[in-house]
Design a protein around this motif. Structure first.
Motif, short mmCIF file in Angstrom:
data_model
loop_
_atom_site.label_atom_id
_atom_site.label_comp_id
_atom_site.label_asym_id
_atom_site.label_seq_id
_atom_site.Cartn_x
_atom_site.Cartn_y
_atom_site.Cartn_z
N THR A 102 0.83 -1.20 0.00
CA THR A 102 0.00 0.00 0.00
C THR A 102 0.87 1.25 0.00
O THR A 102 0.59 2.21 -0.72
CB THR A 102 -0.94 0.01 1.23
OG1 THR A 102 -1.71 -1.18 1.22
CG2 THR A 102 -1.86 1.22 1.22
N ALA A 103 1.94 1.23 0.78
CA ALA A 103 2.85 2.38 0.84
C ALA A 103 3.49 2.64 -0.52
O ALA A 103 3.57 3.78 -0.97
CB ALA A 103 3.91 2.16 1.91
N VAL A 104 3.95 1.59 -1.18
CA VAL A 104 4.57 1.74 -2.50
C VAL A 104 3.55 2.29 -3.50
O VAL A 104 3.86 3.18 -4.30
CB VAL A 104 5.16 0.40 -2.99
CG1 VAL A 104 5.58 0.48 -4.44
CG2 VAL A 104 6.35 0.01 -2.12
N THR A 105 2.32 1.81 -3.43
CA THR A 105 1.26 2.31 -4.31
C THR A 105 1.01 3.79 -4.06
O THR A 105 0.83 4.57 -5.01
CB THR A 105 -0.05 1.52 -4.10
OG1 THR A 105 0.23 0.13 -4.33
CG2 THR A 105 -1.15 1.97 -5.03
N CYS A 106 1.02 4.21 -2.79
CA CYS A 106 0.83 5.63 -2.46
C CYS A 106 1.96 6.47 -3.03
O CYS A 106 1.72 7.57 -3.56
CB CYS A 106 0.77 5.82 -0.95
SG CYS A 106 -0.69 5.11 -0.18
N PHE A 107 3.18 5.98 -2.93
CA PHE A 107 4.32 6.72 -3.47
C PHE A 107 4.20 6.82 -4.99
O PHE A 107 4.48 7.87 -5.58
CB PHE A 107 5.64 6.07 -3.08
CG PHE A 107 6.08 6.42 -1.68
CD1 PHE A 107 6.36 7.72 -1.33
CD2 PHE A 107 6.23 5.43 -0.73
CE1 PHE A 107 6.77 8.06 -0.05
CE2 PHE A 107 6.64 5.75 0.56
CZ PHE A 107 6.91 7.07 0.90
N GLN A 108 3.78 5.76 -5.64
CA GLN A 108 3.65 5.79 -7.10
C GLN A 108 2.55 6.77 -7.53
O GLN A 108 2.71 7.47 -8.53
CB GLN A 108 3.39 4.39 -7.65
CG GLN A 108 4.62 3.52 -7.57
CD GLN A 108 4.39 2.08 -7.98
OE1 GLN A 108 3.28 1.57 -7.87
NE2 GLN A 108 5.44 1.43 -8.44
N LYS A 109 1.47 6.84 -6.79
CA LYS A 109 0.42 7.80 -7.09
C LYS A 109 0.92 9.23 -6.87
O LYS A 109 0.63 10.13 -7.66
CB LYS A 109 -0.81 7.56 -6.21
CG LYS A 109 -1.61 6.35 -6.59
CD LYS A 109 -2.80 6.18 -5.65
CE LYS A 109 -3.59 4.93 -5.97
NZ LYS A 109 -4.70 4.73 -5.01
N GLY A 110 1.68 9.42 -5.80
CA GLY A 110 2.22 10.75 -5.49
C GLY A 110 3.24 11.21 -6.51
O GLY A 110 3.33 12.41 -6.81
N LEU A 111 4.01 10.29 -7.06
CA LEU A 111 5.01 10.66 -8.07
C LEU A 111 4.36 11.34 -9.26
O LEU A 111 4.93 12.25 -9.87
CB LEU A 111 5.77 9.41 -8.55
CG LEU A 111 6.83 8.86 -7.62
CD1 LEU A 111 7.35 7.53 -8.15
CD2 LEU A 111 7.99 9.83 -7.47
N GLN A 112 3.16 10.90 -9.61
CA GLN A 112 2.46 11.47 -10.77
C GLN A 112 2.02 12.91 -10.53
O GLN A 112 1.75 13.64 -11.48
CB GLN A 112 1.25 10.60 -11.13
CG GLN A 112 1.58 9.15 -11.42
CD GLN A 112 2.71 8.98 -12.42
OE1 GLN A 112 2.73 9.61 -13.46
NE2 GLN A 112 3.67 8.13 -12.08
N LYS A 113 1.97 13.32 -9.27
CA LYS A 113 1.53 14.68 -8.94
C LYS A 113 2.69 15.66 -8.82
O LYS A 113 2.47 16.86 -8.69
CB LYS A 113 0.74 14.66 -7.63
CG LYS A 113 -0.55 13.87 -7.72
CD LYS A 113 -1.25 13.83 -6.39
CE LYS A 113 -2.51 12.96 -6.48
NZ LYS A 113 -3.19 12.87 -5.19
N LEU A 114 3.92 15.17 -8.84
CA LEU A 114 5.08 16.05 -8.71
C LEU A 114 5.25 16.90 -9.96
O LEU A 114 4.94 16.47 -11.07
CB LEU A 114 6.36 15.22 -8.49
CG LEU A 114 6.43 14.44 -7.18
CD1 LEU A 114 7.70 13.59 -7.16
CD2 LEU A 114 6.40 15.37 -5.99
N GLN A 115 5.75 18.11 -9.76
CA GLN A 115 5.97 19.05 -10.86
C GLN A 115 7.42 19.53 -10.84
O GLN A 115 7.98 19.74 -9.76
CB GLN A 115 5.05 20.26 -10.71
CG GLN A 115 3.58 19.94 -10.77
CD GLN A 115 3.15 19.45 -12.14
OE1 GLN A 115 3.60 19.96 -13.16
NE2 GLN A 115 2.30 18.44 -12.17
#
Length: 129
Positions: A63-76
């Motif tokens: 779950t933590a890895v999935t959260c990080f992968q989702k967050g990576l897509q929001k980085l600018q």
């Protein structure tokens, strides 16, 4: 004499095999290097705060890895000039996977505290290490 040469070749080959780094270790080192690059390229001012898993329990690592992968897509990126390097680094870091242990995790991404993009990346780096 033949036996001595064969022994030397065997000894040399066996030491080379023992000192070779595994592909998985190389992959993790590459991902860590890219996270460090992202830390210097990521937009910090006026950036969206991201759910940042810290010290997840053993059954919740997936779950933590999935959260990080989702967050990576929001980085600018800070500037549009960094965009190609930034995109490539995101793609490489997104390759990180974790095989689930099969346990059910009660936590979700939203249950983790929101932090700045740099703190988000530092936590991701700590998880990989």
């Amino acid at each position: 004499m033949k036996r001595m040469i064969i022994f030397c070749m065997f000894f040399f080959c066996s030491t080379m095999v023992l000192t070779e780094t595994s592909p998985r270790t190389l992959k993790y080192k590459q991902i860590l290097k890219k996270i460090e690059q992202l830390e210097s390229m990521v937009k910090e001012k006026d950036a969206e705060l991201l759910h940042t898993p810290e010290n997840p329990v053993e059954g919740c690592l997936d779950t933590a890895v999935t959260c990080f992968q989702k967050g990576l897509q929001k980085l600018q990126p800070v500037s549009s000039q960094d965009n190609p390097k930034f995109t490539k680094a995101i793609r490489i870091v997104n390759r990180f996977t974790y095989k689930d242990s099969g346990e059910h995790c009660e936590s979700t991404c939203e249950s983790y505290e929101k932090k700045t993009p740099k703190n988000f990346l530092k936590s991701f780096k700590n998880l990989i290490q």
